[in-house]
Scaffold this active site. Structure first.
Site, PDB file in Angstrom:
ATOM      1  N   CYS A  77      32.889  -6.864 -83.405  1.00  0.00           N
ATOM      2  CA  CYS A  77      33.555  -6.390 -85.387  1.00  0.00           C
ATOM      3  C   CYS A  77      34.293  -5.137 -85.023  1.00  0.00           C
ATOM      4  CB  CYS A  77      31.880  -6.518 -85.884  1.00  0.00           C
ATOM      5  SG  CYS A  77      32.537  -5.568 -87.884  1.00  0.00           S
ATOM      6  N   CYS A  80      31.908  -2.360 -86.665  1.00  0.00           N
ATOM      7  CA  CYS A  80      30.452  -2.468 -86.108  1.00  0.00           C
ATOM      8  C   CYS A  80      29.802  -2.736 -85.501  1.00  0.00           C
ATOM      9  CB  CYS A  80      28.809  -3.234 -87.313  1.00  0.00           C
ATOM     10  SG  CYS A  80      29.019  -4.238 -87.629  1.00  0.00           S
ATOM     11  N   CYS A 126      31.252 -10.341 -91.166  1.00  0.00           N
ATOM     12  CA  CYS A 126      30.495 -10.198 -90.452  1.00  0.00           C
ATOM     13  C   CYS A 126      28.448  -9.445 -91.539  1.00  0.00           C
ATOM     14  CB  CYS A 126      31.002  -8.701 -90.199  1.00  0.00           C
ATOM     15  SG  CYS A 126      29.266  -8.023 -88.620  1.00  0.00           S
ATOM     16  N   CYS A 129      28.033  -5.512 -91.042  1.00  0.00           N
ATOM     17  CA  CYS A 129      28.579  -4.968 -91.992  1.00  0.00           C
ATOM     18  C   CYS A 129      29.736  -5.198 -93.722  1.00  0.00           C
ATOM     19  CB  CYS A 129      29.857  -4.090 -91.456  1.00  0.00           C
ATOM     20  SG  CYS A 129      31.190  -4.529 -90.597  1.00  0.00           S
ATOM     21  N   CYS A 149      39.265 -19.656 -88.570  1.00  0.00           N
ATOM     22  CA  CYS A 149      40.926 -18.313 -88.188  1.00  0.00           C
ATOM     23  C   CYS A 149      40.495 -16.841 -88.249  1.00  0.00           C
ATOM     24  CB  CYS A 149      41.495 -18.882 -89.466  1.00  0.00           C
ATOM     25  SG  CYS A 149      43.889 -18.475 -89.323  1.00  0.00           S
TER      26      CYS A 149
HETATM   27 FE    FE Z   1      30.420  -5.716 -88.383  1.00  0.00          FE
END
Ligand code: FE
Length: 161
Positions: A77, A80, A126, A129, A149
């Site tokens: 990510c 985060c 995610c 976060c 995607c």
């Molecule tokens: Fe994240």
């Protein structure tokens, strides 16, 4: 929502699978959820990342840094650092966006209904976060038949060591 999930949401914690930079699962940990005010995200994220992850923007096809990346590694990510996808499940979708047939671990991404733009789509975020990553469609290759995607801007690639 399962009772256990509800209890964790109330505590502000989330369970994620942790991967090292060699791509090995090192364990499942309960970690604090990351929630910040919009102004805080805007101040700390590069603009392209902010527009995708916090404003649910979509980068233009064939412009991101990862759609042609064929190196081995882990995609984390961009907000985060949570591990999200492995190069092992990346495939050439021809869409101009990095595409994967499954997340590195089901705990690390969440799928939510997105009814914007007059379409019914499954948004991928995610788990830690809640940053927007992209969408998932049921037209991917085996073994899952799914196509995650993603926006390159939402990802940070870490080459396998
Ligand atoms: Fe994240």
């Amino acid at each position: 929502m399962a009772t256990g999930t509800m209890a964790m949401a109330e505590k502000g914690k989330v369970k994620v699978a942790v991967f090292d930079d060699a791509g090995n699962l090192t364990g499942v940990e309960e970690v604090p959820r990351i929630a910040k005010a919009d102004a805080e995200w805007k101040a700390e994220l590069p603009e392209a990342v902010y527009l995708v992850m916090r404003k649910k923007g979509t980068e233009r096809a064939f412009t991101g840094r990862y759609y042609q990346n064929h190196e081995e590694g882990i995609y984390r990510c961009a907000s985060c650092g949570t591990a999200l996808f492995s190069s092992k499940t990346k495939f050439d979708s021809g869409t101009g966006w990095p595409s994967f047939y499954e997340p590195v671990h089901q705990l690390n991404v969440k799928v939510e209904s997105d009814l914007s733009l007059g379409m019914e789509r499954d948004e991928v975020v995610c788990a830690r976060c809640h940053g927007h990553l992209g969408h998932v469609f049921p037209d991917g290759p085996p073994p899952t038949g799914m196509r995650y995607c993603m926006n390159s801007a939402a990802l940070l690639f870490v080459r396998r060591k």
